[in-house]
Design a protein around this motif. Structure first.
Motif, short mmCIF file in Angstrom:
data_model
loop_
_atom_site.label_atom_id
_atom_site.label_comp_id
_atom_site.label_asym_id
_atom_site.label_seq_id
_atom_site.Cartn_x
_atom_site.Cartn_y
_atom_site.Cartn_z
N CYS A 142 0.85 -1.19 0.00
CA CYS A 142 0.00 0.00 0.00
C CYS A 142 0.89 1.25 0.00
O CYS A 142 1.91 1.30 0.69
CB CYS A 142 -0.87 -0.03 1.25
SG CYS A 142 -1.90 1.43 1.46
N HIS B 60 0.32 3.99 1.29
CA HIS B 60 0.23 4.80 2.51
C HIS B 60 1.41 4.47 3.42
O HIS B 60 2.30 5.30 3.57
CB HIS B 60 -1.12 4.55 3.21
CG HIS B 60 -1.25 5.31 4.49
ND1 HIS B 60 -1.74 4.76 5.65
CD2 HIS B 60 -0.92 6.59 4.79
CE1 HIS B 60 -1.74 5.68 6.59
NE2 HIS B 60 -1.24 6.80 6.10
N LEU B 61 1.42 3.25 3.99
CA LEU B 61 2.54 2.90 4.87
C LEU B 61 3.01 1.46 4.68
O LEU B 61 3.44 0.80 5.62
CB LEU B 61 2.15 3.12 6.34
CG LEU B 61 2.01 4.59 6.78
CD1 LEU B 61 1.52 4.68 8.21
CD2 LEU B 61 3.33 5.34 6.63
N ASN B 62 2.90 0.99 3.43
CA ASN B 62 3.48 -0.31 3.06
C ASN B 62 2.79 -1.56 3.61
O ASN B 62 3.41 -2.63 3.63
CB ASN B 62 4.96 -0.37 3.44
CG ASN B 62 5.84 0.30 2.41
OD1 ASN B 62 5.39 0.55 1.31
ND2 ASN B 62 7.07 0.60 2.79
N CYS B 63 1.56 -1.48 4.07
CA CYS B 63 0.85 -2.72 4.42
C CYS B 63 0.50 -3.44 3.13
O CYS B 63 0.50 -2.84 2.06
CB CYS B 63 -0.46 -2.40 5.16
SG CYS B 63 -0.21 -2.06 6.89
N CYS C 281 -6.94 -1.95 1.75
CA CYS C 281 -5.83 -2.13 2.68
C CYS C 281 -6.39 -2.25 4.10
O CYS C 281 -7.14 -1.37 4.55
CB CYS C 281 -4.87 -0.96 2.58
SG CYS C 281 -3.49 -1.16 3.69
N CYS D 199 -4.93 -1.94 6.95
CA CYS D 199 -4.30 -1.16 8.03
C CYS D 199 -5.03 0.13 8.37
O CYS D 199 -5.36 0.38 9.52
CB CYS D 199 -2.85 -0.88 7.69
SG CYS D 199 -1.87 -2.39 7.73
N HIS D 200 -5.26 0.99 7.36
CA HIS D 200 -5.91 2.27 7.64
C HIS D 200 -7.04 2.56 6.67
O HIS D 200 -7.45 3.71 6.50
CB HIS D 200 -4.90 3.43 7.63
CG HIS D 200 -3.63 3.11 8.38
ND1 HIS D 200 -2.50 2.64 7.76
CD2 HIS D 200 -3.35 3.14 9.70
CE1 HIS D 200 -1.55 2.41 8.66
NE2 HIS D 200 -2.03 2.71 9.84
N GLY D 201 -7.46 1.52 5.95
CA GLY D 201 -8.65 1.65 5.13
C GLY D 201 -8.49 2.29 3.76
O GLY D 201 -9.49 2.78 3.19
N SER D 202 -7.29 2.31 3.21
CA SER D 202 -7.17 2.86 1.84
C SER D 202 -7.84 1.91 0.85
O SER D 202 -7.79 0.68 1.01
CB SER D 202 -5.70 3.04 1.45
OG SER D 202 -5.17 4.14 2.16
N PRO E 234 -6.39 7.09 3.37
CA PRO E 234 -5.28 8.06 3.42
C PRO E 234 -4.18 7.87 2.38
O PRO E 234 -3.22 8.66 2.37
CB PRO E 234 -4.72 7.83 4.82
CG PRO E 234 -4.98 6.38 5.09
CD PRO E 234 -6.26 6.04 4.39
S1 FES Z 1 -0.88 1.19 5.05
FE1 FES Z 1 -2.59 0.95 3.76
S2 FES Z 1 -3.97 2.39 4.52
FE2 FES Z 1 -2.26 2.67 5.75
#
Ligand code: FES
Length: 179
Positions: free
Chosen positions: A110, A112-115, A128, A130-133, A145
């Motif tokens: 992802c 955003h932060l690599n999830c 994603c 982790c934070h819903g992207s 995000p």
């Molecule tokens: S790592 Fe995917 S939304 Fe934050």
């Protein structure tokens, strides 16, 4: 009184040869030691130049078998060389096959932060955890995000088979910046 100091024996060609041989051997041994001591350090400093693997396109098996316009997670093996340690690493990519000779290949992390995101067929979106992207099938951000679309990877199709050039990008920024 007679002087009994022994007169030095004139150097025989054999002695000179021996001395030269020892000199050459010493230089060779020192050369080897220097090479083995410094080489891992040089490899550490310039891993990409040494490996060359980053420049390669790696075959992703089973491309001919995957369905059209259906995001499919595919794995491939990549030989990683770091300071003399060679390891086979399994990587994965998301592939959307548009035709026998056309595809979109996404880095699986992802932006955003690599999830690791996943394709949720029932929503027809990449999500994603982790934070819903949320990204659509073209990789465009449609929620959450994530600061940029999914990162596409260079690919080529030869003889019907897919080859991918693996790359990693910096997460959390709007630009697609390779690391
Ligand atoms: S790592 Fe995917 S939304 Fe934050």
């Amino acid at each position: 009184m007679t002087d009994h100091h022994p007169t030095p024996r004139p150097e025989e060609p054999e002695d000179i040869q021996k001395r030269n041989f020892i000199k050459t051997l010493t230089v060779a041994i020192l050369g080897f030691i220097t090479f083995f001591l410094t080489q891992p350090f040089v490899t550490y400093l310039f891993p990409v130049a040494k490996e060359g693997t980053k420049e390669k396109f790696i075959k992703v098996p089973n491309f001919p078998a995957i369905p059209l316009e259906t995001p499919t997670k595919m794995t491939f093996e990549y030989m990683d060389v770091q300071a003399y340690i060679t390891s086979n690493v399994i990587y994965d990519v998301w592939v959307v096959k548009h035709a026998a000779d056309k595809a979109s290949v996404y880095n699986p992390l992802c932006t955003h932060l690599n999830c690791r995101y996943t394709w949720v067929g029932s929503h027809h979106e990449f999500m994603c955890p982790c934070h819903g992207s949320i990204f659509n099938i073209n990789g465009k951000v449609v929620g959450g995000p994530a600061p940029r679309p999914l990162d596409t990877l260079p690919y080529k199709i030869e003889g019907g088979e897919l080859y991918v050039h693996w790359e990693l990008f910096k997460a959390g920024i709007p630009q697609k910046l390779e690391i």
